[in-house]
Design an enzyme around this catalytic site. Structure first.
Site, mmCIF file in Angstrom:
data_model
loop_
_atom_site.group_PDB
_atom_site.id
_atom_site.type_symbol
_atom_site.label_atom_id
_atom_site.label_comp_id
_atom_site.label_asym_id
_atom_site.label_seq_id
_atom_site.Cartn_x
_atom_site.Cartn_y
_atom_site.Cartn_z
ATOM 1 C CE1 TYR A 39 3.922 0.079 -16.537
ATOM 2 C CE2 TYR A 39 6.094 -0.690 -15.892
ATOM 3 C CZ TYR A 39 4.830 -0.258 -15.550
ATOM 4 O OH TYR A 39 4.485 -0.151 -14.229
ATOM 5 N N GLY A 79 -5.468 -5.946 -20.529
ATOM 6 C CA GLY A 79 -5.065 -4.901 -19.583
ATOM 7 C C GLY A 79 -5.798 -5.000 -18.263
ATOM 8 C CG ASP A 111 -1.344 -4.161 -12.245
ATOM 9 O OD1 ASP A 111 -1.953 -3.078 -12.116
ATOM 10 O OD2 ASP A 111 -0.599 -4.403 -13.211
HETATM 11 C C1 GLA Z 1 0.638 -1.770 -15.415
HETATM 12 C C2 GLA Z 1 1.607 -2.019 -14.265
HETATM 13 C C3 GLA Z 1 1.201 -1.209 -13.034
HETATM 14 C C4 GLA Z 1 0.992 0.257 -13.379
HETATM 15 C C5 GLA Z 1 0.113 0.414 -14.615
HETATM 16 C C6 GLA Z 1 0.030 1.830 -15.081
HETATM 17 O O1 GLA Z 1 -0.616 -2.268 -15.120
HETATM 18 O O2 GLA Z 1 1.643 -3.385 -13.947
HETATM 19 O O3 GLA Z 1 2.165 -1.365 -12.026
HETATM 20 O O4 GLA Z 1 2.221 0.909 -13.527
HETATM 21 O O5 GLA Z 1 0.575 -0.384 -15.700
HETATM 22 O O6 GLA Z 1 -0.644 2.590 -14.141
#
Ligand code: GLA
Length: 391
Positions: A233, A134, A182
């Site tokens: 997601y 993550g 990210d």
């Molecule tokens: C992942 C996604 C991001 C964001 C996070 C949750 O990392 O790539 O764009 O949505 O989850 O905050």
């Protein structure tokens, strides 16, 4: 994961350069590297124009790049022992491949950034960012490729463009409907600061992190991996979009009261409530950082975790165990903790007084091991600089 007190290993960029030379018998034309990230607060709000507060971390991914030979393009993932070969320029590969997930990240960036003018390309990737923890290892690879490619082609590369190309690669070639957080933090990270990113206009505001004398950030990896392309997601994102269409506006502008005016499922209501309250938590966290109020910041992190667990439902028992243990150590040097990133696995972050860091780490590891029969990996991180070309 490595511990901060281990002897210094060669950087991802150094490893990429050496491996490129060995694999292709030539110096790479360019080497670029980009960092992984943690998000301090502002989870699952980037795709509804919300506000996030991530920072770039020490582990990096690196790309070495050079011209292809004999009309062939070769992509190597050095650490995964994967090599994929194409005839001609990579831009000629128009579709993602179900067999080469790794190559899709690269092809996606090459396509999004306009290709290589039919030139074949040799690419070699190394990374210190653990996969599936993550910490956005994919975004780091994509952003570093964007920078290396721009330098190789003599094109300009600003952080926003690099981030957008990486996001397009995720959407079109990898199949992850992610937001922009990210890749933007990997491209724009600043040493010593988190970045408040307004995901509506992509404005970046640096917010100084506490000095290492006041607090450090410990990452504990649950060891549970989950791909964001697996469906959970996208399902959360669909909920948010359904509520937005009922509200006829962005969740960014919505109030909790406005949710009672629309007919939505209980589950969508809980998820929208998380989003609305999470945006407020980001602003509160910025204020706490600016005031140097670490106990308040710690409480905000814990609130954020509870919301992701109970309302947004993206936490898992392993992450709850880490965060609950950290919460019990408030008063003993731990300010607060939360899961970070998309969830369903991955890592938690703990904000700890430096003097208590080792004790907190040991206690969390022992509690986790007693329940799950394995010791989670952990590392101390600092806010680091974003993408860079390596000379
Ligand atoms: C992942 C996604 C991001 C964001 C996070 C949750 O990392 O790539 O764009 O949505 O989850 O905050």
């Amino acid at each position: 994961m490595t511990r901060s007190n281990e002897p210094e290993a060669p950087s991802a960029a150094d490893r990429a350069r050496v491996a490129f030379r060995r694999r292709f018998g030539a110096e790479p034309t360019q080497v670029a590297s980009a960092p992984g990230r943690v998000n301090l607060i502002g989870e699952h709000v980037d795709y509804t124009q919300g506000i996030v507060l991530p920072f770039a971390i020490d582990p990096r991914a690196a790309i070495a790049i050079g011209p292809g030979i004999d009309h062939r393009s070769v992509f190597v993932a050095e650490d995964l022992a994967i090599s994929v070969e194409y005839s001609g320029a990579p831009i000629s590969v128009a579709d993602p491949s179900p067999d080469h997930r790794f190559a899709n990240h690269l092809l996606g960036v090459i396509h999004a950034s306009g290709g290589t003018s039919e030139r074949p390309l040799n690419l070699l990737v190394t990374s210190d960012i653990p996969i599936g923890a993550g910490l956005s290892s994919s975004a780091a690879v994509e952003v570093s490729l964007g920078a290396a490619l721009a330098a190789f082609m003599g094109r300009p590369a600003d952080p926003h463009t690099l981030a957008k190309h990486a996001q397009t690669a995720e959407h079109d070639f990898v199949g992850t409907p992610c937001g922009i957080m990210d890749m933007l933090i990997s491209a724009a990270g600043i040493a010593g600061s988190a970045l408040r990113i307004d995901c509506r206009d992509l404005r970046l505001t640096p917010v100084a992190m506490p000095s290492p004398k006041e607090a450090v950030v410990l990452i504990v990896d649950s060891g549970v991996t989950h791909r964001l392309s697996d469906g959970g997601y996208a399902d959360r994102r669909d909920s948010c979009e359904r509520v937005q269409s009922m509200l006829a506006g962005s969740l960014r502008d919505a109030s909790l009261e406005s949710l009672s005016d629309v007919e939505i499922s209980e589950r969508d209501r809980k998820r929208a409530t998380h989003v609305i309250e999470e945006n407020a938590r980001v602003n509160a966290a910025v204020a706490a950082l600016e005031a140097g109020d670490l106990p308040v910041l710690g409480e905000i992190l814990l609130d954020g975790h509870r919301s992701l667990r109970d309302l947004f439902e993206v936490s898992i028992p392993e992450l709850d165990c880490i965060v609950d243990t950290a919460a019990e150590l408030r008063g003993d040097g731990c300010f607060g903790a939360r899961m970070t990133g998309g969830g369903f696995g991955g890592s938690a972050i703990l904000l700890v007084a430096p003097t208590a860091a080792e004790t907190v780490r040991r206690t969390v590891e022992q509690r986790f091991a007693a329940i799950y029969g394995r010791t989670p990996t952990s590392m101390m991180v600092q806010a680091c600089e974003g993408v860079r070309l390596e000379s």
